[in-house]
Design an enzyme around this catalytic site. Structure first.
Site, PDB file in Angstrom:
ATOM      1  CG  LEU A   1      -2.079  -0.952   1.211  1.00 21.19           C
ATOM      2  CD1 LEU A   1      -2.929  -0.775   2.453  1.00 21.19           C
ATOM      3  CD2 LEU A   1      -2.947  -0.756  -0.036  1.00 21.19           C
TER       4      LEU A   1
ATOM      5  N   GLY B   1       5.995   2.693   3.229  1.00 23.90           N
ATOM      6  CA  GLY B   1       7.304   3.348   3.214  1.00 23.90           C
ATOM      7  C   GLY B   1       7.192   4.775   2.704  1.00 23.90           C
ATOM      8  CB  ILE B   2       5.564   6.218  -0.332  1.00 16.07           C
ATOM      9  CG1 ILE B   2       6.401   5.345  -1.280  1.00 16.07           C
ATOM     10  CG2 ILE B   2       5.332   7.590  -0.934  1.00 16.07           C
ATOM     11  CD1 ILE B   2       7.787   5.873  -1.578  1.00 16.07           C
TER      12      ILE B   2
ATOM     13  CD  GLU C   1       7.621   1.197   6.235  1.00 19.24           C
ATOM     14  OE1 GLU C   1       8.544   1.979   5.946  1.00 19.24           O
ATOM     15  OE2 GLU C   1       7.160   0.362   5.437  1.00 19.24           O
TER      16      GLU C   1
ATOM     17  CE  LYS D   1     -19.423  -1.993  -1.320  1.00 19.69           C
ATOM     18  NZ  LYS D   1     -20.722  -1.682  -0.697  1.00 19.69           N
TER      19      LYS D   1
ATOM     20  N   PRO E   1     -13.142  -3.401   4.643  1.00 18.69           N
ATOM     21  CG  PRO E   1     -12.175  -3.904   2.571  1.00 18.69           C
ATOM     22  CD  PRO E   1     -13.341  -3.180   3.202  1.00 18.69           C
TER      23      PRO E   1
ATOM     24  N   GLY F   1      24.691  -7.120 -10.267  1.00 19.70           N
ATOM     25  CA  GLY F   1      24.122  -8.464 -10.184  1.00 19.70           C
ATOM     26  C   GLY F   1      25.130  -9.484  -9.708  1.00 19.70           C
TER      27      GLY F   1
ATOM     28  CB  CYS G   1      28.368  -3.298  -8.879  1.00 17.93           C
ATOM     29  SG  CYS G   1      29.279  -4.152  -7.587  1.00 17.93           S
TER      30      CYS G   1
ATOM     31  N   GLY H   1      28.061  -4.425 -13.731  1.00 15.08           N
ATOM     32  CA  GLY H   1      28.060  -3.731 -15.030  1.00 15.08           C
ATOM     33  C   GLY H   1      29.446  -3.211 -15.366  1.00 15.08           C
TER      34      GLY H   1
ATOM     35  CG  HIS I   1      25.959  -0.516  -5.548  1.00 13.88           C
ATOM     36  ND1 HIS I   1      25.104  -1.145  -6.432  1.00 13.88           N
ATOM     37  CD2 HIS I   1      26.842  -1.448  -5.145  1.00 13.88           C
ATOM     38  CE1 HIS I   1      25.456  -2.416  -6.539  1.00 13.88           C
ATOM     39  NE2 HIS I   1      26.516  -2.627  -5.770  1.00 13.88           N
TER      40      HIS I   1
ATOM     41  CD  GLU J   1      22.979   1.712  -7.370  1.00 13.18           C
ATOM     42  OE1 GLU J   1      24.005   2.286  -7.785  1.00 13.18           O
ATOM     43  OE2 GLU J   1      22.924   0.479  -7.176  1.00 13.18           O
TER      44      GLU J   1
HETATM   45  N1  GLN Z   1      28.884 -10.182  -8.330  1.00 13.31           N
HETATM   46  C1  GLN Z   1      29.827  -9.096  -8.340  1.00 13.31           C
HETATM   47  C2  GLN Z   1      30.715  -9.102  -7.115  1.00 13.31           C
HETATM   48  O1  GLN Z   1      30.347  -9.674  -6.098  1.00 13.31           O
HETATM   49  C3  GLN Z   1      29.115  -7.764  -8.487  1.00 13.31           C
HETATM   50  C4  GLN Z   1      28.243  -7.429  -7.325  1.00 13.31           C
HETATM   51  C5  GLN Z   1      27.248  -6.313  -7.605  1.00 13.31           C
HETATM   52  O2  GLN Z   1      26.932  -6.019  -8.754  1.00 13.31           O
HETATM   53  N2  GLN Z   1      26.714  -5.719  -6.574  1.00 13.31           N
HETATM   54  O3  GLN Z   1      31.769  -8.525  -7.148  1.00 13.31           O
END
Ligand code: GLN
Length: 567
Positions: A35, A38-39, A160, A207, A210, A374, A401, A403, A526, A528
């Site tokens: 819902l 968090g926001i 929260e 309604k 709920p 990833g 990372c 990437g 990271h 971001e």
């Molecule tokens: N799998 C990679 C590592 O462990 C990159 C990790 C990531 O993208 N956060 O170094």
């Protein structure tokens, strides 16, 4: 603390007790998950902060994992990393983005953490002779953690509670809130309950049942909400507000409409119109506050709503079907887009389905390309093909990372002609251009054992990174085990891939760039995670700007071709 407060109150009548200990707002959720607790929590915190109060938010998650670091994105979306290296719930990202503050280990507590502490204490003999029970031992530990930030100089601590009221796992948390309501002064604590008021198409009606059930369930657990925030697709007319107030035992003004918003960043203003902050201030008896100072926020919203340009940025990842897997990246694009007065259209491209045969077709309409972080083998060959395309077509590239690691492998394979790989995917590769960090080689346990949190990085003057940051010493957050293999450093430098950011103590490579490219940046960290509304991340801003220039150039080439054709 309670006695101390009593004493001070008696000695100095009218003393603002927030100067001593924070006041507490608990946010619970009912009816269904997703819902937007968090926001709503972050928006309320933003409004109180805008009124000059010092606010923080913490999240209590009822699951038994010690932290979400071991959960995959299918289970729990993105794992958000704090400055001090805690692997936490993605809602902490919203808190930081809204409030422009840093959160920490203490801002995310799970059932796992609570039990771990209690069981460790039991082994140390802290409860010798006693039976250790959910009440009082588990609830005492929950309460201790709930109050922890109350002594850290904040006026208000918002907590929260994850999950939905009625879940078995949530019960000890709700019980802890019940006990705290009795332990704290009435004016030092309040409960906001977020529910759903669904619209039934067949009946053409909203309604309230709920919501009534959800509040009833809370009451059965001894907790009575002071404010009910209703998520709804249609306006909550006064009759409905009165009805909810009547059945749920709150004042009509404490029934708040939370209508669907075009952007999460509009929610603080929507909540301000509904006077959520005013009602909280009143109930908490806070008398010293200012008119909300939201000028920067509104300026950002204006730019967001009325962009002057548009860019298509490809997000290459293997979890693109999940909205929450790359949450912080998507939000960082929203912030950077607003700075550039440009709408960033993120095109999700599944790395597993990129092949040599279709890469041109899949990427040709892009103005920029981001290869996502990833773990593991799945989808990496598609990521490498995408990097190659960006390098060869001078398409702005941003690798985060994994990437970044893929951009190093691509360069190794296609420019240096090495049979290059990462030992994460191929432990026997002849050219391990990405290799396991030395300190990781002896690590076997999984939870909280990566290179986590904030580390300094020295930037090469004159590089793209140095231009974007406007500084040569930065600090960014990490979550990885593998790194650029410094044995290949010279070879890469000579062929045109420079390492423009390095950790000053360990010499780990943090940033790679291509010399002959308008914007090709790969970062081991990271970025971001540190982008906020008021402080958009400089590399995202630079990347969106480069993509905008790429789009403009493409458009001008197109116009001149058309002109030639008409002549
Ligand atoms: N799998 C990679 C590592 O462990 C990159 C990790 C990531 O993208 N956060 O170094």
């Amino acid at each position: 603390m309670h006695d101390l407060q009593e004493l001070l109150r008696a000695l100095i009548p009218g003393l603002q007790l927030s100067l001593i200990m924070a006041k507490f707002i608990f946010v619970t959720g009912g009816v269904t998950s997703s819902l937007g607790k968090g926001i709503i929590s972050a928006s309320l915190a933003k409004l109180l902060q805008a009124r000059g109060l010092k606010v923080t938010i913490q999240k209590f998650d009822p699951y038994i994992n010690v932290d979400p670091g071991t959960l995959n994105p299918y289970e729990h979306g993105e794992c958000y990393v704090t400055e001090d290296g805690a692997e936490t719930d993605l809602d902490l990202g919203h808190y930081e983005r809204f409030l422009n503050i840093f959160t920490s280990q203490s801002n995310n507590v799970t059932t796992g953490k609570i039990y771990q502490t209690v069981i460790n204490k039991e082994r140390e003999g802290a409860y010798l002779g006693k039976t250790v029970q959910v009440i009082p031992h588990i609830t005492d530990e929950i309460k201790r953690r709930m109050k922890l930030l109350g002594n850290a100089g904040y006026d208000i601590v918002i907590t929260e509670i994850g999950g939905t009221v009625g879940d078995i796992e949530s019960l000890p948390f709700i019980e802890a809130v019940r006990q705290l309501q009795w332990e704290l002064e009435e004016e030092d604590c309040l409960v906001v309950h977020l529910t759903l008021v669904p619209y039934l198409k067949a009946a053409k009606e909203l309604k309230t049942k709920p919501t009534q059930h959800s509040v009833k369930m809370m009451s059965e657990n001894g907790v009575h909400p002071d404010i009910i925030v209703c998520r709804t697709e249609r306006p909550l007319v006064i009759e409905l507000r009165r009805k909810i107030a009547l059945f749920c035992n709150v004042k009509t003004e404490a029934v708040i409409e939370a209508a669907d918003a075009a952007s999460i960043y509009e929610v603080p203003l929507i909540m301000m119109r509904e006077k959520l902050d005013v009602i909280c201030l009143k109930k908490l008896n806070i008398t010293q506050y200012q008119e909300p100072e939201l000028s920067k926020w509104k300026e950002f919203l204006d730019k967001l709503k009325y962009p002057k340009a548009k860019v298509n940025i490809g997000l290459i990842g293997k979890y693109i079907e999940l909205q929450d897997a790359y949450k912080s990246i998507l939000e960082a694009f929203v912030h950077a887009g607003a700075v550039n007065e440009c709408k960033v259209e993120v095109i999700n491209i599944h790395s597993e389905f990129i092949t040599e045969g279709n890469v041109d077709e899949k990427l040709s309409n892009l103005d920029g390309l981001l290869v996502a972080p990833g773990f593991g083998h799945r989808g990496i060959e598609g990521k490498i093909l995408a990097v190659k395309y960006a390098r060869e077509h001078k398409l702005p590239f941003f690798g985060i990372c994994l990437g970044m690691q893929m951009s190093v492998i691509e360069f190794g394979r296609n420019v240096l002609h090495l049979d290059a790989h990462s030992t994460e995917m191929d432990p026997n590769t002849p050219h391990p251009v990405i290799d396991l960090m030395e300190e990781q080689k002896k690590v076997t346990a999984k939870g909280g054992t990566m290179r986590l949190g904030s580390y300094p990085c020295v930037i090469e003057p004159g590089s793209l990174a140095s231009k974007a940051y406007g500084s040569n010493l930065i600090s960014e957050r990490h979550r990885h085990r593998w790194e650029f293999n410094n044995k290949y450093l010279e070879q890469y430098h000579q062929a045109g891939m420079i390492t423009s950011g390095t950790n000053p103590e360990s010499n780990l490579v943090e940033i790679v760039e291509l010399r002959d490219h308008p914007f090709f940046v790969g970062v081991q960290y990271h970025p971001e995670l540190k982008s906020t509304v008021e402080n958009p991340h400089p590399l995202f801003v630079g990347f969106v700007n480069a993509s905008k220039e790429f789009a403009e150039k493409k458009a001008s080439v197109r116009t001149s071709v058309l002109q030639k054709e008409t002549i």
